[in-house]
Design an enzyme around this catalytic site. Structure first.
Site, PDB file in Angstrom:
ATOM      1  N   SER A   1      39.218  24.461 -21.695  1.00 31.30           N
ATOM      2  CA  SER A   1      40.092  25.388 -20.963  1.00 31.30           C
ATOM      3  C   SER A   1      39.761  26.879 -20.877  1.00 31.30           C
ATOM      4  O   SER A   1      40.250  27.785 -20.421  1.00 31.30           O
ATOM      5  CB  SER A   1      41.461  25.600 -21.784  1.00 31.30           C
ATOM      6  OG  SER A   1      42.288  24.466 -21.264  1.00 31.30           O
TER       7      SER A   1
ATOM      8  N   LYS B   1      39.955  28.410 -17.568  1.00 30.85           N
ATOM      9  CA  LYS B   1      41.323  29.311 -17.066  1.00 30.85           C
ATOM     10  C   LYS B   1      40.802  30.702 -16.982  1.00 30.85           C
ATOM     11  O   LYS B   1      41.410  31.529 -16.513  1.00 30.85           O
ATOM     12  CB  LYS B   1      42.476  28.827 -17.835  1.00 30.85           C
ATOM     13  CG  LYS B   1      42.874  27.506 -17.821  1.00 30.85           C
ATOM     14  CD  LYS B   1      44.231  27.289 -18.502  1.00 30.85           C
ATOM     15  CE  LYS B   1      44.831  25.851 -18.596  1.00 30.85           C
ATOM     16  NZ  LYS B   1      44.099  24.913 -19.198  1.00 30.85           N
TER      17      LYS B   1
ATOM     18  N   SER C   1      48.275  27.741 -22.362  1.00 28.43           N
ATOM     19  CA  SER C   1      46.966  26.961 -21.565  1.00 28.43           C
ATOM     20  C   SER C   1      47.520  25.972 -20.844  1.00 28.43           C
ATOM     21  O   SER C   1      47.263  24.553 -20.875  1.00 28.43           O
ATOM     22  CB  SER C   1      45.899  26.630 -22.593  1.00 28.43           C
ATOM     23  OG  SER C   1      44.893  26.310 -21.937  1.00 28.43           O
TER      24      SER C   1
ATOM     25  N   LYS D   1      40.741  33.311 -24.920  1.00 29.11           N
ATOM     26  CA  LYS D   1      40.925  31.975 -24.560  1.00 29.11           C
ATOM     27  C   LYS D   1      40.592  30.999 -25.369  1.00 29.11           C
ATOM     28  O   LYS D   1      39.480  31.159 -26.043  1.00 29.11           O
ATOM     29  CB  LYS D   1      40.580  31.825 -23.053  1.00 29.11           C
ATOM     30  CG  LYS D   1      41.043  30.568 -22.594  1.00 29.11           C
ATOM     31  CD  LYS D   1      42.536  30.662 -22.015  1.00 29.11           C
ATOM     32  CE  LYS D   1      43.217  29.643 -21.672  1.00 29.11           C
ATOM     33  NZ  LYS D   1      43.561  28.550 -22.724  1.00 29.11           N
TER      34      LYS D   1
END
Length: 253
Positions: A27, A30, A83, A191
């Site tokens: 992720s 992202k 997320s 993140k």
């Protein structure tokens, strides 16, 4: 398997391990989705929730009302805090008309930025096949994300209440960044990521006394502890800042 400690403002590399090795990034993908989103659409743009977004695999915001419109900024919080893969697909469709066209834009932007390690195959990073990057490319992406005030505001937020077209009109979201969760001082982002192939990944950023540092960790056995140690050593040993008392982080967090 790979990592980088860097100065967010100058780009100076303070420590690295396998920094140009291509690895799956889960992720952390992202971060590019967020960058393209804020550079392409205003915060109040209405994002249509499609059936494709609802059916996304993996982690989700989970309460997206199919056929309804959600404010883009609310969807951005859903993308970066819990997320949400459903939020990633919805934003991709809104920005580019389809997930496939959005992924093409992601790869075009990576090439434009000189991210030679990087290739994307989805806006979420849920699938590892043909979705990879390296620590040095992700450090650049972290710098660009934090240069966007809208992304910077989202990623430093631990708990958010955003307008949402559900009963009560509000959605409550929590950030899954372990440094925020455990109260590391000065956290500014950014993140987390996890798949079986990518392992536990983290891009963590923090600021002390005007010094802005970032850590990229790919396939880490203990990302919260490793990130804290690297940030502490950067602030204290390289920039000679006074140690800031930090709460203990449980091993394996």
């Amino acid at each position: 398997r790979a990592g980088l400690l860097f100065d967010v403002s100058s780009g100076r590399v303070l420590w690295q391990r396998n920094a140009t090795t291509r690895l799956p990034i889960a992720s952390l993908t992202k971060m590019m989705t967020a960058l393209l989103t804020v550079s392409s659409a205003p915060p109040d743009a209405p994002v249509l929730v499609t059936r494709q977004a609802i059916d996304a695999d993996g982690s989700k915001v989970g309460v997206l009302p199919v056929g309804r419109h959600v404010p883009l900024e609310s969807m951005l919080y859903g993308l970066m805090l819990p997320s949400g893969n459903d939020a990633a697909d919805a934003l991709a469709e809104h920005i580019a008309g389809s997930v496939e066209r959005f992924v093409a834009r992601m790869n075009a932007e990576a090439a434009k930025l000189g991210m030679a390690c990087t290739r994307f195959s989805s806006p979420s990073g849920y699938y590892d096949e043909d979705n990879f990057s390296c620590a040095s490319d992700l450090a650049l992406l972290a710098h660009l994300d934090l240069a966007q005030p809208r992304i910077a505001r989202v990623t430093r937020t631990f708990h958010a209440v955003v307008p949402f077209p559900i009963k009560g009109g509000k959605l409550y979201l929590n950030n899954n960044n372990p440094l925020l969760f455990y109260g590391y001082p000065g956290v500014t982002g950014l993140k987390t990521g996890y798949t079986l192939a990518a392992g536990r990944c983290l891009v963590a950023t923090a600021e002390h006394d005007g010094v802005r540092l970032g850590v990229v960790l790919l396939h880490s056995p203990d990302p919260a502890t490793q990130a804290r140690e690297l940030l502490d050593r950067g602030f204290e040993e390289i920039y000679r800042l006074r140690p800031v008392p930090t709460p203990p982080i449980p091993s394996g967090a």
